[in-house]
Design a protein around this motif. Structure first.
Motif, PDB file in Angstrom:
ATOM      1  N   ASP A 248       0.423  -1.581  -0.113  1.00  0.00           N
ATOM      2  CA  ASP A 248       0.223   0.126  -0.289  1.00  0.00           C
ATOM      3  C   ASP A 248       0.919   1.246  -0.018  1.00  0.00           C
ATOM      4  OD1 ASP A 248      -2.259   1.509   1.961  1.00  0.00           O
ATOM      5  OD2 ASP A 248      -1.921   2.193  -0.124  1.00  0.00           O
ATOM      6  N   ALA A 249       0.629   2.219  -1.357  1.00  0.00           N
ATOM      7  CA  ALA A 249       2.131   3.372  -1.697  1.00  0.00           C
ATOM      8  C   ALA A 249       1.039   4.153  -0.001  1.00  0.00           C
ATOM      9  CB  ALA A 249       1.670   3.254  -2.996  1.00  0.00           C
ATOM     10  N   GLN A 250      -0.370   4.493   0.714  1.00  0.00           N
ATOM     11  CA  GLN A 250      -0.727   5.458   1.443  1.00  0.00           C
ATOM     12  C   GLN A 250       0.080   5.181   2.263  1.00  0.00           C
ATOM     13  OE1 GLN A 250      -2.464   7.767  -0.934  1.00  0.00           O
ATOM     14  NE2 GLN A 250      -1.390   6.400  -1.887  1.00  0.00           N
ATOM     15  N   SER A 251       0.120   3.864   2.745  1.00  0.00           N
ATOM     16  CA  SER A 251       0.133   3.736   4.486  1.00  0.00           C
ATOM     17  C   SER A 251       1.466   4.623   4.418  1.00  0.00           C
ATOM     18  CB  SER A 251       0.549   2.546   4.344  1.00  0.00           C
ATOM     19  OG  SER A 251       0.970   1.884   6.127  1.00  0.00           O
ATOM     20  N   GLU A 252       1.925   4.988   5.848  1.00  0.00           N
ATOM     21  CA  GLU A 252       2.896   6.057   5.886  1.00  0.00           C
ATOM     22  C   GLU A 252       4.230   4.512   6.667  1.00  0.00           C
ATOM     23  OE1 GLU A 252       2.710   8.343   9.403  1.00  0.00           O
ATOM     24  OE2 GLU A 252       1.385   9.876   8.075  1.00  0.00           O
ATOM     25  N   LYS A 253       3.445   3.686   6.754  1.00  0.00           N
ATOM     26  CA  LYS A 253       4.328   2.407   7.014  1.00  0.00           C
ATOM     27  C   LYS A 253       4.971   1.527   6.422  1.00  0.00           C
ATOM     28  CE  LYS A 253       2.746   2.029  11.799  1.00  0.00           C
ATOM     29  NZ  LYS A 253       1.273   0.887  12.602  1.00  0.00           N
ATOM     30  N   SER A 254       4.314   1.973   5.148  1.00  0.00           N
ATOM     31  CA  SER A 254       4.905   1.033   4.075  1.00  0.00           C
ATOM     32  C   SER A 254       6.471   1.900   3.334  1.00  0.00           C
ATOM     33  CB  SER A 254       4.068   1.140   2.296  1.00  0.00           C
ATOM     34  OG  SER A 254       4.130   2.749   2.239  1.00  0.00           O
ATOM     35  N   ASP A 255       6.925   0.799   3.605  1.00  0.00           N
ATOM     36  CA  ASP A 255       8.663   1.021   3.092  1.00  0.00           C
ATOM     37  C   ASP A 255       8.486   1.354   1.703  1.00  0.00           C
ATOM     38  OD1 ASP A 255      10.098   0.877   5.660  1.00  0.00           O
ATOM     39  OD2 ASP A 255       8.940  -1.617   4.889  1.00  0.00           O
ATOM     40  N   LYS A 256       9.310   1.792   1.058  1.00  0.00           N
ATOM     41  CA  LYS A 256       9.636   3.022  -0.461  1.00  0.00           C
ATOM     42  C   LYS A 256      10.844   2.424  -1.523  1.00  0.00           C
ATOM     43  CE  LYS A 256       6.013   5.401   0.746  1.00  0.00           C
ATOM     44  NZ  LYS A 256       5.451   5.649   2.453  1.00  0.00           N
ATOM     45  N   LEU A 257      11.085   2.565  -1.830  1.00  0.00           N
ATOM     46  CA  LEU A 257      12.352   2.116  -3.582  1.00  0.00           C
ATOM     47  C   LEU A 257      12.460   3.873  -3.230  1.00  0.00           C
ATOM     48  CD1 LEU A 257      14.002   0.349  -4.284  1.00  0.00           C
ATOM     49  CD2 LEU A 257      12.749   0.627  -6.400  1.00  0.00           C
ATOM     50  N   ARG A 258      13.786   4.268  -3.414  1.00  0.00           N
ATOM     51  CA  ARG A 258      13.469   5.535  -3.888  1.00  0.00           C
ATOM     52  C   ARG A 258      14.806   5.518  -5.226  1.00  0.00           C
ATOM     53  NH1 ARG A 258      11.774   8.111   1.101  1.00  0.00           N
ATOM     54  NH2 ARG A 258      12.590   9.622   0.391  1.00  0.00           N
ATOM     55  N   TRP A 259      14.464   6.951  -5.608  1.00  0.00           N
ATOM     56  CA  TRP A 259      15.764   7.305  -7.008  1.00  0.00           C
ATOM     57  C   TRP A 259      17.250   7.271  -6.572  1.00  0.00           C
ATOM     58  CZ3 TRP A 259      13.991   8.118 -11.617  1.00  0.00           C
ATOM     59  CH2 TRP A 259      12.205   8.110 -11.587  1.00  0.00           C
ATOM     60  N   LEU A 260      16.400   6.718  -4.610  1.00  0.00           N
ATOM     61  CA  LEU A 260      18.830   6.937  -4.444  1.00  0.00           C
ATOM     62  C   LEU A 260      19.180   5.735  -4.748  1.00  0.00           C
ATOM     63  CD1 LEU A 260      17.735   8.854  -1.039  1.00  0.00           C
ATOM     64  CD2 LEU A 260      19.078   9.699  -2.446  1.00  0.00           C
ATOM     65  N   GLN A 261      18.482   4.491  -4.835  1.00  0.00           N
ATOM     66  CA  GLN A 261      18.872   3.107  -5.220  1.00  0.00           C
ATOM     67  C   GLN A 261      18.741   3.031  -6.453  1.00  0.00           C
ATOM     68  OE1 GLN A 261      15.281   2.096  -2.016  1.00  0.00           O
ATOM     69  NE2 GLN A 261      17.210   0.388  -2.360  1.00  0.00           N
ATOM     70  N   PHE A 262      18.549   3.558  -7.332  1.00  0.00           N
ATOM     71  CA  PHE A 262      18.616   3.754  -8.581  1.00  0.00           C
ATOM     72  C   PHE A 262      20.046   3.392  -9.521  1.00  0.00           C
ATOM     73  CE2 PHE A 262      14.333   4.436 -10.577  1.00  0.00           C
ATOM     74  CZ  PHE A 262      13.269   4.086  -9.937  1.00  0.00           C
ATOM     75  N   VAL A 263      20.589   2.224 -10.006  1.00  0.00           N
ATOM     76  CA  VAL A 263      21.104   2.627 -10.977  1.00  0.00           C
ATOM     77  C   VAL A 263      20.823   3.060 -12.237  1.00  0.00           C
ATOM     78  CG1 VAL A 263      23.265   0.956 -11.602  1.00  0.00           C
ATOM     79  CG2 VAL A 263      22.800   0.463  -9.896  1.00  0.00           C
ATOM     80  N   ALA A 264      20.044   2.133 -13.331  1.00  0.00           N
ATOM     81  CA  ALA A 264      19.616   2.644 -14.356  1.00  0.00           C
ATOM     82  C   ALA A 264      17.727   2.087 -14.562  1.00  0.00           C
ATOM     83  CB  ALA A 264      20.450   1.392 -15.294  1.00  0.00           C
ATOM     84  N   ALA A 265      17.337   3.201 -15.361  1.00  0.00           N
ATOM     85  CA  ALA A 265      16.186   3.314 -15.652  1.00  0.00           C
ATOM     86  C   ALA A 265      15.871   2.482 -17.097  1.00  0.00           C
ATOM     87  CB  ALA A 265      15.524   4.897 -15.443  1.00  0.00           C
ATOM     88  N   VAL A 266      14.449   2.013 -16.869  1.00  0.00           N
ATOM     89  CA  VAL A 266      13.742   1.439 -18.104  1.00  0.00           C
ATOM     90  C   VAL A 266      12.159   2.371 -18.552  1.00  0.00           C
ATOM     91  CG1 VAL A 266      13.421  -0.130 -19.354  1.00  0.00           C
ATOM     92  CG2 VAL A 266      15.275  -0.322 -18.102  1.00  0.00           C
ATOM     93  N   GLU A 267      12.955   2.641 -19.196  1.00  0.00           N
ATOM     94  CA  GLU A 267      11.026   2.486 -20.081  1.00  0.00           C
ATOM     95  C   GLU A 267      11.044   1.892 -21.103  1.00  0.00           C
ATOM     96  OE1 GLU A 267       7.928   4.856 -20.685  1.00  0.00           O
ATOM     97  OE2 GLU A 267       8.718   5.015 -19.059  1.00  0.00           O
ATOM     98  N   ALA A 268       9.751   1.150 -21.319  1.00  0.00           N
ATOM     99  CA  ALA A 268       9.092   0.212 -22.349  1.00  0.00           C
ATOM    100  C   ALA A 268       8.357   0.491 -22.413  1.00  0.00           C
ATOM    101  CB  ALA A 268       9.370  -1.312 -21.585  1.00  0.00           C
ATOM    102  N   LYS A 269       8.118   0.219 -23.767  1.00  0.00           N
ATOM    103  CA  LYS A 269       6.707   0.377 -24.671  1.00  0.00           C
ATOM    104  C   LYS A 269       6.781  -0.801 -25.722  1.00  0.00           C
ATOM    105  CE  LYS A 269       5.681   4.267 -23.888  1.00  0.00           C
ATOM    106  NZ  LYS A 269       4.924   5.130 -22.663  1.00  0.00           N
ATOM    107  N   ARG A 270       5.216  -0.902 -26.075  1.00  0.00           N
ATOM    108  CA  ARG A 270       5.176  -2.759 -27.195  1.00  0.00           C
ATOM    109  C   ARG A 270       5.520  -2.024 -28.379  1.00  0.00           C
ATOM    110  NH1 ARG A 270      -0.611  -3.581 -27.682  1.00  0.00           N
ATOM    111  NH2 ARG A 270      -0.236  -5.279 -29.146  1.00  0.00           N
ATOM    112  N   ASP A 271       5.951  -0.446 -28.953  1.00  0.00           N
ATOM    113  CA  ASP A 271       6.820  -0.416 -29.946  1.00  0.00           C
ATOM    114  C   ASP A 271       6.712   1.172 -29.730  1.00  0.00           C
ATOM    115  OD1 ASP A 271       6.240  -3.059 -32.089  1.00  0.00           O
ATOM    116  OD2 ASP A 271       4.008  -1.877 -31.120  1.00  0.00           O
TER     117      ASP A 271
END
Length: 896
Positions: free
Chosen positions: A133-156
């Motif tokens: 649950d992204a709305q829960s204050e107790k939920s742990d979140k992945l952060r931009w701080l942890q990124f090595v690389a990003a991927v943008e995907a499209k069908r075509d």
């Protein structure tokens, strides 16, 4: 803008060989291991799990296929090549499309890539935790701080689709904004059939000219994924000279953080914002630990200098009492090729001896060009491998601009944070219809400067007297640099520092007697020119004497003719001859000289100065005893002036002449009959900027300590009806002078200079009552600027002397207030007391950001990090054992 000229494409083969190289022998072994694996990950010329193009499938069907395949390739690559200390220690490819990554900055635009290579995840089985649950204050979140690389995907997708590519570049920019130890960022554009890799660095964007067909060219696809798994971290954009400070634990490279043990990802180590995150930085002259970021403004514009400024101490001093240890300012930026290095300018000025005004600029300690593995860290060779671009064709599209702002709550300074913007579209649109830039992208080299001065912005002044004194110091500092051949070109409220004399905060500094001085800093837009001595104009004394001795008719008939000496007339004639070297008519010279003398006398009387002895005006009395100067032509430049370079400065405070250049602003006082000369940034323009700084403070602040006026808080309807019109006019003035776009500010300032009589009625009426006593100073300064621009005479060429004189006069006026007025200002005294306390509290907050208790376990920042029991990167030693604690199960702080 410069970014729009900085996108390049290189051949796919060159990109693979230079940007993400993998040893051919190792690549063969990785390829063979994958082809021969029992899982049959690649069979029948297709990667397992990817939808077939003829089948009906959704875009989200690509994500699990890609992440599973990429993680399998990465595991084999690490098994084949082995693990090293300079690699990213632990990372997996994560299906990320339904979860918005978290940023340290509140209010940042919420965007998310489809997939990402994320650090501090030991096993793909942990990825489902992201879907909590992204709305829960107790939920742990992945952060931009942890990124090595990003991927943008499209069908075509089309490799030349600017809108889609811009979306991927947006992710890369956010990564670089969030991760202060990133030199560049890499990203993937993925479809069912192909993949391409993109690089964003401080010079712009570099992309493959053609995508890789992942099914037909599996070996190339394997190289792309394997590179992220086995290359040294600096080849993926990380900075090996920076480590994350962790209190009593040894500092650690962010790319060595794990999901378990002492080295696990811990958000607390990043503080609340990027301003508070502390770094251990290794330089050629020692190791420093940052206390707090003082400026992050230019890191938000990724293609550029990426300037970041920290307050720092030497690492070995961290156990010393924070009130005693020396605090430095450490500045890091990417210097553009051809621009004079700011450190070189400081070093040049440091070598000047015997000038007491040197204390009013930042004290230079050292500067360096950053090296990695013995190689200079620059975008051209170390990052891009010296690749030459190729030409591609793009299709033109449109993109909207979304911008939010972030601020450091302690500094209360607004910063611009670009997320989804037109920058990427402009970068790529330069290649529309196959038009490739003939010039190479700007080469940028990473440099660092360390200054032995520390303080806070001038807006934290404690009283009017102190404000004037600080401005005087800064003018003297500017005069010192100018005299010795350096023009600053970026006077702003942020570059005028309240510096502590010495290096310590006085233990009982709770009064206006706190030992401070004004200090001019930030010379990154400055330029070297000839010194004042080298610029002095010599003239034909006999010719000037001949013209003077003609008993010029227009001078002799003036009512003030007997009040000026012959030397005043000679100097007026000298000015006219300088401005009109080909003018030979004594009559024309007489008219112009007479008008200039009349204007100089009028300014003298308006400035509030006492009449000279015997009511006879000499060059010394008028301030005309200084030299006229040649234009400040730059020296030791290796490249031609870049287009638009004349516009240098911080927009709200830039001189009107600079804003309008190369167009002219013809400012006349009493019809000077002297047209303006070509605009070249000089001392006069910086002194105009200083004027705007003072006016900005007087209009927008409610008194000492940087307190904002209540008139800028809330809606107009919140104010009583009788005040709404006044507040609206005030806000309109501030918008037109300081908060508008360049066209608005330039037009409004120009209109004021063309109608200088309106300054008092339209602008000064909005001065906050606290600054009422400074109105005469602002009026004199305004009149001085108008006179200087109208004739470009001695006021123009010796502007420092005139500004120092009027500020000295203001200081005397403030000091001479009678006792009854001082008694009535009890409220002002209380404000001053609070302002000093606020300033001291802020400075203590910075200096105590790393306390002695945090250094109770002295460790070397250069030592290798010891690790607990050995575990593999992608699975635990026993599938039946419970995994170690993960940052995903850690309670996050409110607001994360």
């Amino acid at each position: 803008m410069e970014e729009a000229r900085s996108t390049r494409f290189v051949s796919t083969k060159d990109f693979l060989d230079k940007i993400i190289p993998v040893d051919s022998d190792a690549l063969d072994r990785i390829y063979d291991a994958l082809i021969q694996s029992k899982d049959k990950l690649y069979a029948s010329k297709r990667w397992k799990g990817f939808p077939r193009p003829e089948a009906k499938y959704k875009e989200l069907d690509l994500y699990p296929a890609f992440t599973k395949t990429a993680n399998a390739i990465a595991k084999v690559a690490r098994d084949v090549v082995g693990e090293h200390e300079d690699q990213v220690r632990e990372a997996i490819w994560v299906d990320y499309h339904s979860k918005v990554p978290q940023t340290l900055e509140e209010g940042a635009t919420l965007i998310r890539p489809d997939c990402a290579l994320a650090m501090a995840f030991a096993d793909p089985s942990e990825a489902p935790l992201l879907m909590r649950d992204a709305q829960s204050e107790k939920s742990d979140k992945l952060r931009w701080l942890q990124f090595v690389a990003a991927v943008e995907a499209k069908r075509d997708y089309e490799q030349k689709d600017k809108e889609l590519i811009s979306q991927l570049l947006t992710y890369l920019r956010v990564m670089m904004v969030e991760q202060k130890d990133r030199r560049f960022a890499l990203g993937l554009f993925l479809s069912n059939m192909q993949v391409s890799v993109w690089l964003q660095d401080r010079s712009g964007v570099l992309g493959m000219d053609e995508p890789i067909n992942i099914h037909e060219n599996p070996r190339d696809f394997i190289q792309v994924i394997a590179a992220f798994a086995i290359l040294p971290a600096h080849r993926l954009g990380f900075d090996p000279t920076m480590k994350l400070a962790r209190g009593t634990l040894a500092p650690i490279h962010t790319y060595r953080i794990t999901s378990w043990g002492n080295d696990r990802f811990n958000l607390e180590e990043y503080k609340k914002t990027n301003f508070g995150t502390q770094w251990v930085i290794t330089t050629e002259q020692g190791v420093f630990i940052t206390l707090r970021a003082l400026s992050l403004l230019r890191t938000e514009v990724v293609s550029g200098s990426g300037c970041i400024v920290w307050a720092a101490i030497r690492y070995e001093d961290r156990a010393i009492d924070p009130d005693v240890r020396k605090v430095f300012v450490l500045k890091q930026f990417w210097n553009s090729d051809g621009r004079v290095d700011e450190g070189t300018l400081y070093e040049h000025l440091k070598n000047v001896t015997g000038d007491s005004d040197a204390q009013y600029i930042g004290k230079f300690e050292f500067h360096e060009v950053v090296k990695i593995g013995g190689e200079i860290d620059n975008t051209a060779s170390l990052i891009r491998g010296g690749l030459e671009p190729v030409t591609v064709q793009m299709e033109e599209q449109q993109q909207s601009l979304k911008r939010t702002r972030v601020t450091d709550p302690e500094l209360d300074e607004w910063l611009h944070f670009q997320c989804v913007d037109v920058e990427g579209m402009q970068l790529i649109s330069r290649f529309f219809a196959g038009r490739q830039q003939e010039t190479k992208p700007p080469k940028r080299t990473r440099v660092r400067i360390v200054l032995g001065v520390f303080g806070c912005p001038i807006k934290f002044f404690a009283s009017r007297q102190e404000l004037v004194s600080l401005l005087l110091d800064c003018v003297r500092g500017h005069r010192f640099a100018f005299k010795h051949g350096v023009v600053h070109r970026d006077i702003s409220a942020g570059n005028l520092l309240i510096a502590l004399r010495g290096h310590n905060i006085p233990p009982s500094a709770h009064s206006e007697t706190q030992d401070v001085r004004g200090c001019l800093i930030d010379f990154d837009h400055a330029k070297r020119t000839r010194t004042v001595e080298e610029r002095k104009i010599t003239y034909d004394a006999d010719e000037i004497r001949r013209l003077t001795n003609m008993k010029l008719y227009h001078v002799c008939t003036e009512e003030w003719a007997e009040q000026v000496t012959d030397e005043v007339v000679s100097r007026a004639v000298h000015l006219v001859k300088h401005r009109y070297p080909n003018e030979s008519s004594p009559g024309e010279i007489t008219i112009r000289a007479t008008i200039y003398i009349r204007a100089g006398l009028e300014y003298y009387k308006l400035s509030g100065r006492a009449p000279p002895p015997g009511n006879v005006y000499t060059p010394e009395a008028l301030g005309w005893d200084g030299p006229l100067l040649l234009p400040p032509e730059p020296i030791r430049r290796h490249v031609p002036e870049r287009r638009g370079e004349v516009r240098s400065g911080t927009l709200p405070f830039i001189s009107v002449k600079i804003l309008r250049a190369p167009n002219q602003v013809a400012i006349n006082w009493r019809r000077s009959l002297i047209p303006p000369s070509k605009v070249v940034h000089d001392a006069i323009h910086d002194m105009e900027s200083l004027f705007w700084v003072l006016l900005f403070l007087c209009i927008t602040r409610a008194g000492p300590g940087g307190e904002r006026r209540e008139d800028f808080v809330g809606e107009l309807t919140d104010f009583p009806n009788v005040r709404q019109d006044q507040v609206a006019r005030l806000r309109n003035v501030v918008r037109n002078l300081f908060d508008g776009d360049m066209a608005t500010i330039a037009s409004y300032k120009e209109l004021l200079f063309l109608n200088p009589e309106n300054f008092e009625t339209d602008i000064l009426c909005h001065i906050h009552p606290y600054f009422e006593v400074l109105k005469p100073t602002l009026c004199r300064w305004w009149d001085l600027l108008v006179l200087a621009y109208a004739f470009e005479g001695y006021e123009y060429h010796n502007i420092h002397a005139f500004v120092i004189e009027l500020l000295d006069m203001a200081a005397r006026d403030l000091a001479s207030l009678d006792d009854s007025q001082q008694t009535e200002d009890t409220e002002d005294k209380e404000k001053s007391q609070k302002a000093v306390e606020k300033r001291i509290n802020y400075l203590r907050k910075v200096t105590w950001a790393f306390s002695r208790s945090q250094a109770s376990r002295p460790t070397s920042p250069l030592s290798d990090m010891t690790t607990p029991e050995k575990k593999t990167l992608y699975q635990y030693s026993s599938p039946l054992s419970s995994p170690p604690s993960s940052p995903l199960t850690k309670k996050t702080r409110r607001g994360d």
